[in-house]
Design a protein around this motif. Sequence first.
Motif, PDB file in Angstrom:
ATOM      1  N   PHE A  59      66.675  -0.829  22.305  1.00  0.00           N
ATOM      2  CA  PHE A  59      66.674  -0.993  23.778  1.00  0.00           C
ATOM      3  C   PHE A  59      66.428   0.346  24.505  1.00  0.00           C
ATOM      4  N   ARG A  60      67.050   1.287  23.866  1.00  0.00           N
ATOM      5  CA  ARG A  60      67.061   2.667  24.357  1.00  0.00           C
ATOM      6  C   ARG A  60      65.595   3.209  24.190  1.00  0.00           C
ATOM      7  N   ARG A  61      65.029   2.916  23.454  1.00  0.00           N
ATOM      8  CA  ARG A  61      63.491   3.340  23.255  1.00  0.00           C
ATOM      9  C   ARG A  61      62.514   2.743  24.157  1.00  0.00           C
ATOM     10  N   ALA A  62      63.174   1.441  24.500  1.00  0.00           N
ATOM     11  CA  ALA A  62      62.282   0.683  25.316  1.00  0.00           C
ATOM     12  C   ALA A  62      62.461   0.913  26.957  1.00  0.00           C
ATOM     13  N   GLY A  63      63.595   2.018  27.021  1.00  0.00           N
ATOM     14  CA  GLY A  63      63.719   2.665  28.489  1.00  0.00           C
ATOM     15  C   GLY A  63      64.954   2.000  28.999  1.00  0.00           C
ATOM     16  N   TYR A  64      65.655   1.102  28.426  1.00  0.00           N
ATOM     17  CA  TYR A  64      66.849   0.553  29.030  1.00  0.00           C
ATOM     18  C   TYR A  64      67.939   1.492  28.944  1.00  0.00           C
ATOM     19  N   ARG A  65      68.843   1.329  29.855  1.00  0.00           N
ATOM     20  CA  ARG A  65      70.092   1.986  30.087  1.00  0.00           C
ATOM     21  C   ARG A  65      71.139   1.101  28.968  1.00  0.00           C
ATOM     22  N   VAL A  66      71.717   1.728  27.970  1.00  0.00           N
ATOM     23  CA  VAL A  66      72.339   1.112  26.922  1.00  0.00           C
ATOM     24  C   VAL A  66      73.872   1.377  27.142  1.00  0.00           C
ATOM     25  N   TYR A  67      74.670   0.614  27.042  1.00  0.00           N
ATOM     26  CA  TYR A  67      76.331   0.783  26.889  1.00  0.00           C
ATOM     27  C   TYR A  67      76.418   0.159  25.432  1.00  0.00           C
ATOM     28  N   GLY A  68      77.365   1.049  24.602  1.00  0.00           N
ATOM     29  CA  GLY A  68      77.651   0.433  23.318  1.00  0.00           C
ATOM     30  C   GLY A  68      79.064   0.437  23.171  1.00  0.00           C
ATOM     31  N   LEU A  69      79.638  -0.763  22.868  1.00  0.00           N
ATOM     32  CA  LEU A  69      81.098  -1.046  22.729  1.00  0.00           C
ATOM     33  C   LEU A  69      81.370  -0.577  21.360  1.00  0.00           C
ATOM     34  N   ILE A  70      82.489   0.129  21.193  1.00  0.00           N
ATOM     35  CA  ILE A  70      82.794   0.499  19.856  1.00  0.00           C
ATOM     36  C   ILE A  70      84.353   0.631  20.004  1.00  0.00           C
ATOM     37  N   ARG A  71      85.055   0.578  18.732  1.00  0.00           N
ATOM     38  CA  ARG A  71      86.516   0.597  18.389  1.00  0.00           C
ATOM     39  C   ARG A  71      87.220   1.954  18.471  1.00  0.00           C
ATOM     40  N   ASN A  72      86.372   2.962  17.910  1.00  0.00           N
ATOM     41  CA  ASN A  72      86.768   4.179  17.608  1.00  0.00           C
ATOM     42  C   ASN A  72      86.072   5.332  18.180  1.00  0.00           C
ATOM     43  N   GLU A  73      86.714   6.054  19.043  1.00  0.00           N
ATOM     44  CA  GLU A  73      86.324   7.252  19.692  1.00  0.00           C
ATOM     45  C   GLU A  73      85.393   8.411  18.998  1.00  0.00           C
ATOM     46  N   LYS A  74      85.892   8.173  17.558  1.00  0.00           N
ATOM     47  CA  LYS A  74      85.305   9.493  16.596  1.00  0.00           C
ATOM     48  C   LYS A  74      83.975   8.735  16.542  1.00  0.00           C
ATOM     49  N   LEU A  75      83.385   7.769  16.702  1.00  0.00           N
ATOM     50  CA  LEU A  75      81.998   7.083  16.768  1.00  0.00           C
ATOM     51  C   LEU A  75      81.167   7.479  17.931  1.00  0.00           C
ATOM     52  N   ALA A  76      82.007   7.852  18.930  1.00  0.00           N
ATOM     53  CA  ALA A  76      81.206   7.763  20.103  1.00  0.00           C
ATOM     54  C   ALA A  76      80.043   9.045  20.029  1.00  0.00           C
ATOM     55  N   ASN A  77      80.248   9.992  19.241  1.00  0.00           N
ATOM     56  CA  ASN A  77      79.246  11.104  19.248  1.00  0.00           C
ATOM     57  C   ASN A  77      77.813  10.581  18.530  1.00  0.00           C
ATOM     58  N   THR A  78      78.038   9.557  17.755  1.00  0.00           N
ATOM     59  CA  THR A  78      76.607   9.090  16.987  1.00  0.00           C
ATOM     60  C   THR A  78      75.855   8.492  18.139  1.00  0.00           C
ATOM     61  N   LEU A  79      76.479   7.805  19.135  1.00  0.00           N
ATOM     62  CA  LEU A  79      75.974   7.119  20.208  1.00  0.00           C
ATOM     63  C   LEU A  79      75.321   7.883  21.298  1.00  0.00           C
ATOM     64  N   LEU A  80      76.216   9.047  21.463  1.00  0.00           N
ATOM     65  CA  LEU A  80      75.664  10.118  22.557  1.00  0.00           C
ATOM     66  C   LEU A  80      74.322  10.648  22.321  1.00  0.00           C
ATOM     67  N   LYS A  81      74.634  10.995  20.741  1.00  0.00           N
ATOM     68  CA  LYS A  81      73.291  11.822  20.402  1.00  0.00           C
ATOM     69  C   LYS A  81      71.909  10.917  20.433  1.00  0.00           C
ATOM     70  N   ASN A  82      72.155   9.630  20.394  1.00  0.00           N
ATOM     71  CA  ASN A  82      71.062   8.541  20.522  1.00  0.00           C
ATOM     72  C   ASN A  82      70.730   8.017  22.072  1.00  0.00           C
ATOM     73  N   GLU A  83      71.504   8.764  23.058  1.00  0.00           N
ATOM     74  CA  GLU A  83      71.480   8.365  24.384  1.00  0.00           C
ATOM     75  C   GLU A  83      71.970   6.942  24.735  1.00  0.00           C
ATOM     76  N   ILE A  84      73.048   6.648  24.018  1.00  0.00           N
ATOM     77  CA  ILE A  84      73.452   5.434  24.166  1.00  0.00           C
ATOM     78  C   ILE A  84      75.096   5.797  24.947  1.00  0.00           C
ATOM     79  N   GLU A  85      75.537   5.128  25.786  1.00  0.00           N
ATOM     80  CA  GLU A  85      76.607   5.351  26.599  1.00  0.00           C
ATOM     81  C   GLU A  85      77.681   4.623  25.719  1.00  0.00           C
ATOM     82  N   PRO A  86      78.853   5.211  25.213  1.00  0.00           N
ATOM     83  CA  PRO A  86      79.725   4.690  24.377  1.00  0.00           C
ATOM     84  C   PRO A  86      80.846   4.203  25.360  1.00  0.00           C
ATOM     85  N   VAL A  87      81.222   3.059  24.970  1.00  0.00           N
ATOM     86  CA  VAL A  87      82.518   2.198  25.765  1.00  0.00           C
ATOM     87  C   VAL A  87      83.581   2.021  24.602  1.00  0.00           C
ATOM     88  N   VAL A  88      84.722   2.846  24.700  1.00  0.00           N
ATOM     89  CA  VAL A  88      85.594   2.538  23.483  1.00  0.00           C
ATOM     90  C   VAL A  88      86.586   1.457  24.023  1.00  0.00           C
TER      91      VAL A  88
END
Length: 325
Positions: A22-51
């Motif tokens: 979805f991010r490659r397709a130009g969408y704004r993407v929020y990603g729900l995750i359980r652990n804040e340690k995983l947030a960096n992976t999403l941020l590096k891929n332009e996905i906004e983490p929600v913990v």
Amino acid sequence: MSSSVFVIGANGYIGLGVALAFRRAGYRVYGLIRNEKLANTLLKNEIEPVVAQAFDDVQQFTDILNTCSIIIDAVGYQPKLSRALLDAAVRIGNNRTQDGKLAHYAPLYIFTSGIMTYGDTSSTGRRPVDEMVKPRPPLSATGHSSGSSTSDVTAMKEREDFENLVLATSSTALKTTVVRPGFVYGGQGGFVADLFYSESEPLVFQGRRDMRWSWVHIDDLGEGYVAIGRAPHVVVDKQLYNLAAPNDNPTYEELRIAMAKAQGRKEKFEYKEVKPGVPTRWDTDSIINPAKAMNELGWRPRHVGFVEEIETYYKSWVAHRSNAK
């Protein structure tokens, strides 16, 4: 086109693949995750983490959900959690549309299921099953849908019932779609890769050597979700879609031998029946027909097949495992 997507379970194998698509397709993407340690992976891929430590504690992310036109449950069927997430989507839809009076604000809810819901498709021969085929309970190793496979039958029936509930929940306030992905490969791999790339010696085959499953590359699967999201919501509403590459269904034996070669292992094999306690759905054919998504949504898988490039996928899996240590 809807511009904001909320992916529940964005740190998972399928969830991350869908979020990236979805991010490659130009969408704004929020990603729900359980652990804040995983947030960096999403941020590096332009996905906004929600913990949120508990996904069913929807109050933690309700404000963001209210801004998204597409909500994707990529966690897979978990009885209590799946129902809680669906109920939350219904509330979001009702609040946004003022109980359906402003239907053009209705979000699209996509639930991720799986082809194992179909049970054993071997009764159709080599003909893939489409979305019009009623699922059948998985069979036990002895060919009976009872006895040792009772819990397996129950689990698959519960998932089918939940799929039907998702589709029946559709209203003017919430549009709903169910996706049944084939077995997924590529990139970091999921639990199937972890299971199949095992390095036991000799290589052990459990169950039928000729069973076949449908496969789909993680990137192609993500593009399938994007195709659903891009379509008018009224088109995909109350629809079920199989997502797998057509004709990519090698036998279990072909697949295991190709994996052994990719690993540089000796071709020493042992053939055994399924171990006691192993879900019997792993000893069945599951071949699906993706023509509906291809014809109605224009979805086209691009990867040539799992076995054809299995050395590439194995190297990728190893590299990801090394980086995770």
